[in-house]
Design a protein around this motif. Structure first.
Motif, PDB file in Angstrom:
ATOM      1  N   LYS A  58      75.221  22.692  92.961  1.00  0.00           N
ATOM      2  CA  LYS A  58      74.896  21.737  91.903  1.00  0.00           C
ATOM      3  C   LYS A  58      74.600  20.356  92.483  1.00  0.00           C
ATOM      4  CE  LYS A  58      75.170  24.434  88.369  1.00  0.00           C
ATOM      5  NZ  LYS A  58      73.926  24.781  87.621  1.00  0.00           N
ATOM      6  N   GLU A  61      71.079  20.463  93.695  1.00  0.00           N
ATOM      7  CA  GLU A  61      70.165  20.364  92.561  1.00  0.00           C
ATOM      8  C   GLU A  61      70.036  18.927  92.065  1.00  0.00           C
ATOM      9  OE1 GLU A  61      71.503  23.097  89.599  1.00  0.00           O
ATOM     10  OE2 GLU A  61      71.043  24.877  90.815  1.00  0.00           O
ATOM     11  N   GLU A  62      71.155  18.222  92.019  1.00  0.00           N
ATOM     12  CA  GLU A  62      71.114  16.842  91.520  1.00  0.00           C
ATOM     13  C   GLU A  62      70.406  15.897  92.484  1.00  0.00           C
ATOM     14  OE1 GLU A  62      71.901  15.587  88.508  1.00  0.00           O
ATOM     15  OE2 GLU A  62      72.076  17.710  88.002  1.00  0.00           O
ATOM     16  N   ARG A  65      66.961  16.517  91.406  1.00  0.00           N
ATOM     17  CA  ARG A  65      66.708  16.031  90.051  1.00  0.00           C
ATOM     18  C   ARG A  65      66.559  14.504  90.033  1.00  0.00           C
ATOM     19  NH1 ARG A  65      67.788  18.873  85.522  1.00  0.00           N
ATOM     20  NH2 ARG A  65      69.388  20.150  86.542  1.00  0.00           N
ATOM     21  N   ASP A  69      62.758  14.038  88.680  1.00  0.00           N
ATOM     22  CA  ASP A  69      62.624  13.634  87.277  1.00  0.00           C
ATOM     23  C   ASP A  69      61.730  12.404  87.162  1.00  0.00           C
ATOM     24  OD1 ASP A  69      64.222  15.705  86.470  1.00  0.00           O
ATOM     25  OD2 ASP A  69      65.855  14.464  85.705  1.00  0.00           O
ATOM     26  N   ASN A  72      57.991  13.308  88.301  1.00  0.00           N
ATOM     27  CA  ASN A  72      57.214  14.087  87.346  1.00  0.00           C
ATOM     28  C   ASN A  72      57.040  13.369  86.021  1.00  0.00           C
ATOM     29  OD1 ASN A  72      56.445  16.562  88.768  1.00  0.00           O
ATOM     30  ND2 ASN A  72      58.643  16.795  89.033  1.00  0.00           N
ATOM     31  N   PHE A 132      65.777  26.973  90.678  1.00  0.00           N
ATOM     32  CA  PHE A 132      66.038  25.709  89.979  1.00  0.00           C
ATOM     33  C   PHE A 132      64.756  24.904  89.827  1.00  0.00           C
ATOM     34  CE2 PHE A 132      66.634  21.133  90.729  1.00  0.00           C
ATOM     35  CZ  PHE A 132      67.305  20.775  89.566  1.00  0.00           C
ATOM     36  N   LEU A 133      63.981  24.783  90.900  1.00  0.00           N
ATOM     37  CA  LEU A 133      62.746  24.004  90.863  1.00  0.00           C
ATOM     38  C   LEU A 133      61.724  24.635  89.923  1.00  0.00           C
ATOM     39  CD1 LEU A 133      62.386  23.123  94.668  1.00  0.00           C
ATOM     40  CD2 LEU A 133      63.114  21.602  92.825  1.00  0.00           C
ATOM     41  N   GLU A 135      62.334  26.612  87.293  1.00  0.00           N
ATOM     42  CA  GLU A 135      62.785  26.526  85.899  1.00  0.00           C
ATOM     43  C   GLU A 135      62.683  25.109  85.345  1.00  0.00           C
ATOM     44  OE1 GLU A 135      66.721  28.129  85.957  1.00  0.00           O
ATOM     45  OE2 GLU A 135      66.028  30.223  85.903  1.00  0.00           O
ATOM     46  N   ASN A 136      62.887  24.108  86.206  1.00  0.00           N
ATOM     47  CA  ASN A 136      62.933  22.732  85.726  1.00  0.00           C
ATOM     48  C   ASN A 136      61.617  21.978  85.858  1.00  0.00           C
ATOM     49  OD1 ASN A 136      65.956  21.833  85.039  1.00  0.00           O
ATOM     50  ND2 ASN A 136      66.008  23.340  86.692  1.00  0.00           N
ATOM     51  N   TYR A 137      60.767  22.405  86.801  1.00  0.00           N
ATOM     52  CA  TYR A 137      59.540  21.648  87.051  1.00  0.00           C
ATOM     53  C   TYR A 137      58.280  22.504  87.044  1.00  0.00           C
ATOM     54  CZ  TYR A 137      63.130  18.350  88.362  1.00  0.00           C
ATOM     55  OH  TYR A 137      64.249  17.551  88.327  1.00  0.00           O
ATOM     56  N   HIS A 139      56.828  23.764  84.559  1.00  0.00           N
ATOM     57  CA  HIS A 139      55.966  23.391  83.439  1.00  0.00           C
ATOM     58  C   HIS A 139      55.021  22.247  83.799  1.00  0.00           C
ATOM     59  CE1 HIS A 139      59.211  20.437  83.117  1.00  0.00           C
ATOM     60  NE2 HIS A 139      58.415  19.715  82.358  1.00  0.00           N
TER      61      HIS A 139
END
Length: 220
Positions: A58, A61-62, A65, A69, A72, A132-133, A135-137, A139
């Motif tokens: 985690k 991941e942070e 992020r 964040d 993007n 993680f990348l 699923e979160n980025y 899109h």
């Protein structure tokens, strides 16, 4: 209600941990940097890491992020100003994708260390991080792919993704500033990044415009 000084201390502790982790991951990789090293560099105890992040995965991941964040968000703001407009060019969309990333790689604010962390992610093939990348980025890439498809109707969607993946690889290389073209001592970092952006946008545009493989002449 949380008091402002307490909230400020909480953010300060969390930011120290993230900064220390980013620097250590950049130098030693994700497996090579231990939580003990992170806590020592951040001047906190292990309980603080567990409180803010819960686990090393985690925390990793942070670290991503915190940078991605913002990156993007800037990319999407630029894309939204362009998407669907008749006068939008391929170069405009590539600029929206490329320039914010090169700005992130500047030395001030820790961006240079994060670029090395990003390179580690490509090199170490960490499947948890890859998920993680995605699923979160993922899109973000899809929305850029939509605009590329609009501007390049002759390209299949698979071709768009292949080329966007290759552009991303070239962009990561440019962000690392590890190529044969090095910034001269009398050239400001901002000017060097601007030159890199212009070259990469032109190069990427030429590659994106190349005919689809299904329509290209057979190689000999």
């Amino acid at each position: 209600m949380t008091s402002a000084p307490y909230a400020s201390r909480e953010r300060s502790t969390k930011e120290r941990i993230l900064g220390a982790a980013e620097a250590l991951f950049a130098t030693h990789g994700f497996a090579g940097a231990s939580l003990r090293q992170v806590t020592a560099a951040a001047r906190v105890n292990l309980a603080a890491v567990n409180y803010h992040f819960g686990s090393k995965d985690k925390l990793i991941e942070e670290v991503f992020r915190r940078r991605l964040d913002e990156l993007n968000s800037r990319r999407m703001a630029a894309l939204q100003r362009l998407a669907g407009k008749d006068d939008t060019s391929l170069e405009d969309v590539l600029d929206a994708y490329i320039r914010p990333a090169l700005d992130l790689s500047r030395n001030d604010g820790g961006g240079a260390a994060f670029v090395r962390v990003l390179a580690r992610a490509y090199a170490e093939h960490n499947e948890t991080l890859r998920k993680f990348l995605s699923e979160n980025y993922g899109h973000i890439l899809r929305q850029f792919a939509n605009e590329f498809s609009r501007l390049l109707p002759g390209l299949a969607r698979e071709d768009i993704y292949w080329r966007l993946d290759i552009v991303t690889g070239a962009l990561t290389y440019a962000m690392a500033d590890f190529g044969i073209i090095q910034r001269k001592s009398d050239v400001a970092e901002r000017d060097h990044r601007e030159t890199a952006a212009e070259h990469l946008i032109r190069f990427a545009a030429a590659g994106m415009r190349n005919p689809s493989l299904s329509n290209a002449p057979a190689s000999r």
